[in-house]
Design an enzyme around this catalytic site. Sequence first.
Site, mmCIF file in Angstrom:
data_model
loop_
_atom_site.group_PDB
_atom_site.id
_atom_site.type_symbol
_atom_site.label_atom_id
_atom_site.label_comp_id
_atom_site.label_asym_id
_atom_site.label_seq_id
_atom_site.Cartn_x
_atom_site.Cartn_y
_atom_site.Cartn_z
ATOM 1 N N HIS A 74 44.403 34.262 24.931
ATOM 2 C CA HIS A 74 44.050 35.188 25.835
ATOM 3 C C HIS A 74 44.355 34.814 27.219
ATOM 4 C CE1 HIS A 74 40.730 37.096 28.452
ATOM 5 N NE2 HIS A 74 41.640 37.921 28.167
ATOM 6 N N GLU A 77 47.709 35.229 28.075
ATOM 7 C CA GLU A 77 48.168 36.474 28.219
ATOM 8 C C GLU A 77 48.062 36.897 29.693
ATOM 9 O OE1 GLU A 77 45.240 39.307 26.465
ATOM 10 O OE2 GLU A 77 45.769 40.405 28.400
ATOM 11 N N HIS A 78 46.892 36.676 30.219
ATOM 12 C CA HIS A 78 46.781 36.807 31.797
ATOM 13 C C HIS A 78 47.837 36.036 32.618
ATOM 14 C CE1 HIS A 78 42.465 38.083 32.747
ATOM 15 N NE2 HIS A 78 42.559 38.179 31.220
ATOM 16 N N GLU A 154 35.534 38.095 33.328
ATOM 17 C CA GLU A 154 35.659 39.024 32.352
ATOM 18 C C GLU A 154 34.703 38.658 31.265
ATOM 19 O OE1 GLU A 154 39.531 38.737 30.775
ATOM 20 O OE2 GLU A 154 39.412 40.351 29.250
#
Lengths: 455, 494
Positions: A74, A77-78, A154
């Site tokens: 994840h 992905e950022h 987040e």
Amino acid sequence: MRIFWLLGRTASLLALLLAGSWAIAATSNTHEYVLPNGLKLIVREDHRAPVVVSQVWYRVGSSYETVGRTGLAHVLEHMMFKDTKHLATGEFSRIMASVGASENAFTSRDATAYYQVLAADRLPLSFELEAERMQHLHISDEEFARELQVVMEERRQRVDDRPQGIAYERFLATAHQASPYGNPVIGWPQDLKSMTAQDMRDWYQTWYAPNNAIVVVVGDVKGEEVLQLATRYFGPIPSRELPLVKPLIEVNKPGARRIELELENARLPSLLMGFNVPVLNTADEAWETYALRMLSGVLDGGYSARIESQLVRGSEVASGAGAGYSAFGRGDSLFTLSGTPNVQQGRTLEDLEAAFWDQIEQLQQTPPTSDELARIKAQVISSLVYEQDSISSQAQQIGTLESIGLSWRVLEDELDNLNAITPEQIQQVAQRYLTRERLTVATLSPKPASDAITQ
Amino acid sequence: MTQTPNRMNRYFLWALILVLPLAIILLNQSDESDAASPSMDAANSTKTADPQSLPPAAERFASLAAIEADPTVKRRPLDIQHWQTSNGARVYFMAAPELPMLDLRLVFDAGSARDDDQAGLAMITSGLLGEGTANLSSNQISRGFESLGAEFGASSYRDMGIASLRSLTSSELLQPALNLFTEVVSKPSFPDDALSRIRNQALASLKYQQQQTGTVANLNFFDDLYGSHPYSIPSQGTAESLKSLSREDLQAFYQRFYVAQNMVIAMVGSLDRSSAERIAERVSNSLPEGQRAKQLPSVAPLTEGLTKHIDHNSQQTQIMIGGLGVAKGDPDYVALYVGNEILGGGGFGSRLMEEVREKRGLTYGVYSRFAPMREQGPFLISLKTRQDQTTQALQVVNDTLTGFLADGPTELELKTAKQNILGSFPQSTASNSSIVGQLGSIGFYDLPLDELDQFLGAVEKITAEEIRNAFSLHVDQERLITITVGQPSKPAEG
């Protein structure tokens, strides 16, 4: 209007759609290619609007991570929106915005995917920029450090400040014993703290290769033209040797597990029950997964299904409840029952748990009626048509299947496979899988007298 | 749908639990950063691009050059047809022959702005559609729709009450689905047991919302912004108001507002005009003619700014800053919309996202928006940040807004925002479900049939000066409401 008259119509619904042309149309309009470097391309033509969705899926998600190193997929992905050889940080998004593309990305347990929705004749830009970041990403220490702060916000927003978010995270961790599906996609907080930019570079080098990617395009385009574009932009990227991926098989009959959470900021109790079950990828008998889907439909396939009609409406033991199962994962998954007891009626977590068991035992003792099955089949059939309304959901289905090593053609046979399930088969999977030796229970309760603010 | 969503649907509770697994599929992306210190090109074989020395993007990417050479976009032609039924319902229809399905949406002027002193009345009324008619029980209704593969929905917002049907269009399925839909919408019986159950669900929903800083802030914001105006009514009701609602209250509300004159029918699907006329006539004639709801009062402007902190046990603090925006159809809306795309509406690359997330890593997301409604809707900036960063985040947001109000957008920002809005427009007409929503909105707010074209034409022409003027007219930084919800150590500072 009489309802029995309506029920009689289900058979004709089936006949009508099976004979209809739209399902065949979906097949004939879908094209599949593999480039010499191993990149897979699937194109579905949908010419209603001059728009296209373009998705790049990498076969890597949080289930590829190991202990102490969760959250990598994840966070990378950022980082994919930062700088590359030919792009400044953030420029990917700025260019996409300047041509009116909606774009984003997501990470799941089995895949990481990037997508844009844009005017169909702008597809080359999507491919050109995706090809750029597939091969030329640059990860600097300070960009990584800054973005990690964003990911931690987040996490607070999605999990830590949501009692149900925490409960679900701990539930998954308990339910999966031998499988990385127990790890949160966003990562454990302590793992995020120890993550480094070098971890990111390693992850990128290991997994982001054309032979680990699937490009899915749905919209107002022609298959062969998209193939030419893909060959031009993705074709020159060299393939790379990939780590061997092992099957994800959970412990069979792991034994009953239970966790109880009391959280200060919870105002409502909730209950999660999960049973370890196979998916299409791991099942010895594929029909079992279709039977589990029908079972989930009997319990929760709409407002007329058993949970809504008997637990929420009938006995009012739950103010909300549901069942869930997805057959589409890399490894063994869960069949879940979840809900909130109707506290206004004085019902407790224990009452709801007992009511769920009651439902399970009924299904184990008596097969569902043919009326129920007919209704669920009608919903499945119509949803196949309704899903065609969104090009994004069409692409999502294709990518989900392909990223876990199945074919998009599974969708073509879905109707037949679900339709073939008998009431007795549903009873059988209920008997075999909804048992205490496969059960995890998580309860969430508000912590009493907990309104005080803690620092 | 640009209204602040405050609808309750019947699945809300299990939805909130079951959405969680889906939420774990994380959505993300990101944008620009400011290198406070020179970039350390750490051990990485790939050489990074230096933003200062890069040639224009179109020189680096051939496909972008091709787009810039021909920036026009095609879109799905919208042949919207409009007529009235014999008892006065306004109909908006578009034929979409490609898929064998119909989307039908009834939009009533029956939102929570009509609740008066019975907060939650609109929501509970729409929530009870589908729970019983003179002839059919809740179970019979749900079985009826579901055995036909049809989907029924009912919900409410501040302005609207909505009932919708999605069905396949083969006549053996469509006709019974329409019969059932018409009966459900025109002969609801509001049974007592369903009222008590849905009331309990709504009470549970209120408790759930108390867990969320966003909802707490939102309730306070609307209360402070609208004072005695009906938009201040909490759409979800309060524990007290929900308990006081009776079956008679629901019937009275329904009889007054769920009438043909107060309804817009929007339809998109695989139908010809004459079939659409028959369907509209049938649905409309099942309801009494009635009257349109009377106009809402206009909203009083804020006389002064307000700063408020609400204690909440959470790691992040929710920040909301805002004031009154504009109503639907306001001539300044285009300027505000385009300007807001640049300020904080456009997601990545907006000034707020850039300053708060990308440069400083203070938040996962920050957004600003104008939400025009029948009367003036809000202008609102919202974000969440770790509690000890609250003061800093507030400062950055306010400084960014101050800068934008003083100088407006740059020409480059304006050009990019226009390209973005015009280029993304074809997406808004790509699916039947998004088209039916737009038809409902055009009808409900009495907008022209070519509203979408007019809007795009106006976007093309808008200037930076017009944006600056519109913002200075509608956003007064001295009179904004600032609400923070979180742990108390740092009081909010305007």
